[in-house]
Design a protein around this motif. Structure first.
Motif, PDB file in Angstrom:
ATOM      1  N   VAL A 207      -6.337  -8.476  -4.760  1.00  0.00           N
ATOM      2  CA  VAL A 207      -6.975  -9.487  -3.928  1.00  0.00           C
ATOM      3  C   VAL A 207      -6.743  -9.077  -2.474  1.00  0.00           C
ATOM      4  O   VAL A 207      -5.729  -8.437  -2.143  1.00  0.00           O
ATOM      5  CB  VAL A 207      -6.392 -10.884  -4.232  1.00  0.00           C
ATOM      6  N   ASP A 208      -7.682  -9.398  -1.600  1.00  0.00           N
ATOM      7  CA  ASP A 208      -7.617  -8.908  -0.214  1.00  0.00           C
ATOM      8  C   ASP A 208      -6.309  -9.268   0.483  1.00  0.00           C
ATOM      9  O   ASP A 208      -5.782  -8.481   1.279  1.00  0.00           O
ATOM     10  CB  ASP A 208      -8.791  -9.463   0.586  1.00  0.00           C
ATOM     11  N   SER A 209      -5.776 -10.432   0.209  1.00  0.00           N
ATOM     12  CA  SER A 209      -4.600 -10.911   0.942  1.00  0.00           C
ATOM     13  C   SER A 209      -3.338 -10.092   0.678  1.00  0.00           C
ATOM     14  O   SER A 209      -2.361 -10.220   1.426  1.00  0.00           O
ATOM     15  CB  SER A 209      -4.342 -12.387   0.612  1.00  0.00           C
ATOM     16  N   VAL A 210      -3.329  -9.269  -0.366  1.00  0.00           N
ATOM     17  CA  VAL A 210      -2.119  -8.491  -0.675  1.00  0.00           C
ATOM     18  C   VAL A 210      -2.347  -6.987  -0.566  1.00  0.00           C
ATOM     19  O   VAL A 210      -1.399  -6.206  -0.747  1.00  0.00           O
ATOM     20  CB  VAL A 210      -1.562  -8.821  -2.076  1.00  0.00           C
ATOM     21  N   LYS A 211      -3.557  -6.574  -0.257  1.00  0.00           N
ATOM     22  CA  LYS A 211      -3.845  -5.141  -0.164  1.00  0.00           C
ATOM     23  C   LYS A 211      -2.967  -4.498   0.897  1.00  0.00           C
ATOM     24  O   LYS A 211      -2.815  -5.016   1.995  1.00  0.00           O
ATOM     25  CB  LYS A 211      -5.320  -4.925   0.174  1.00  0.00           C
ATOM     26  N   GLY A 212      -2.375  -3.361   0.546  1.00  0.00           N
ATOM     27  CA  GLY A 212      -1.498  -2.655   1.462  1.00  0.00           C
ATOM     28  C   GLY A 212      -0.065  -3.143   1.442  1.00  0.00           C
ATOM     29  O   GLY A 212       0.810  -2.520   2.034  1.00  0.00           O
TER      30      GLY A 212
ATOM     31  N   ALA B  45      -3.274  -8.989  -8.594  1.00  0.00           N
ATOM     32  CA  ALA B  45      -3.446  -7.560  -8.811  1.00  0.00           C
ATOM     33  C   ALA B  45      -3.640  -7.309 -10.293  1.00  0.00           C
ATOM     34  O   ALA B  45      -3.102  -8.044 -11.119  1.00  0.00           O
ATOM     35  CB  ALA B  45      -2.241  -6.779  -8.298  1.00  0.00           C
ATOM     36  N   ALA B  46      -4.394  -6.279 -10.604  1.00  0.00           N
ATOM     37  CA  ALA B  46      -4.633  -5.927 -11.999  1.00  0.00           C
ATOM     38  C   ALA B  46      -4.656  -4.415 -12.153  1.00  0.00           C
ATOM     39  O   ALA B  46      -5.002  -3.692 -11.213  1.00  0.00           O
ATOM     40  CB  ALA B  46      -5.947  -6.528 -12.487  1.00  0.00           C
TER      41      ALA B  46
ATOM     42  N   MET C 101       6.353  -5.866  -4.317  1.00  0.00           N
ATOM     43  CA  MET C 101       5.851  -6.697  -3.228  1.00  0.00           C
ATOM     44  C   MET C 101       6.648  -6.409  -1.965  1.00  0.00           C
ATOM     45  O   MET C 101       7.857  -6.650  -1.917  1.00  0.00           O
ATOM     46  CB  MET C 101       5.970  -8.179  -3.598  1.00  0.00           C
ATOM     47  N   ASP C 102       5.994  -5.886  -0.958  1.00  0.00           N
ATOM     48  CA  ASP C 102       6.606  -5.557   0.321  1.00  0.00           C
ATOM     49  C   ASP C 102       5.981  -6.400   1.428  1.00  0.00           C
ATOM     50  O   ASP C 102       4.906  -6.972   1.246  1.00  0.00           O
ATOM     51  CB  ASP C 102       6.432  -4.064   0.628  1.00  0.00           C
ATOM     52  N   SER C 103       6.656  -6.433   2.561  1.00  0.00           N
ATOM     53  CA  SER C 103       6.170  -7.201   3.721  1.00  0.00           C
ATOM     54  C   SER C 103       5.781  -8.617   3.311  1.00  0.00           C
ATOM     55  O   SER C 103       4.710  -9.117   3.664  1.00  0.00           O
ATOM     56  CB  SER C 103       4.967  -6.492   4.360  1.00  0.00           C
TER      57      SER C 103
END
Length: 130
Positions: free
Chosen positions: A65-70, A54-55, A87-89
């Motif tokens: 990055v797609d893998s952490v979106k949301g 993330a930036a 960082m959740d979930s």
């Protein structure tokens, strides 16, 4: 020379949350290039290449990055000279050493997760158990 120090790593179970912090030795404003600056979180899992997670740009535009979106949220408190990563979930595949980084942004169309970073912290370990 900006010094970056991360904290907040640890071990949590699948689905848990962690908040990483990164304190800078100088105001982020000292990083200003022709088009602002970028601050970011990277991670490196054992046996894998380092990846940008993330930036957040100087104008607060964020990229993930797609893998952490949301699931992950990057933020910055300029008054406290601190970069955060909520960082959740969390998942076992999020297990890695997490690094914060900072860089001047000298070209208008350079994405923050696509530039070379000149300032790095030493990292904080995040371990997610299943």
């Amino acid at each position: 020379q900006v010094q970056l120090v991360e904290s907040g790593g640890g071990s949590v179970q699948n689905g848990g949350s962690l908040r990483l912090s990164c304190v800078a030795s100088e105001d982020f404003a000292s990083l200003y290039g022709a088009y602002g600056y970028c601050t970011a979180w990277f991670r490196q899992a054992p046996g894998k290449e380092r990846e940008g997670v993330a930036a957040i740009r100087s104008d607060t535009t964020t990229t993930y990055v797609d893998s952490v979106k949301g699931r992950f949220t990057i933020s910055r408190d300029n008054f406290k000279r601190t970069l955060y990563l909520q960082m959740d979930s969390l998942k076992p595949e999020d297990t890695a050493m997490y690094y914060c980084a900072a860089a001047r942004r000298n070209r208008k169309y350079d994405p923050c997760l696509g530039i070379e970073y000149g300032y790095w912290g030493k990292g904080t370990l995040v371990t997610i158990s299943s």
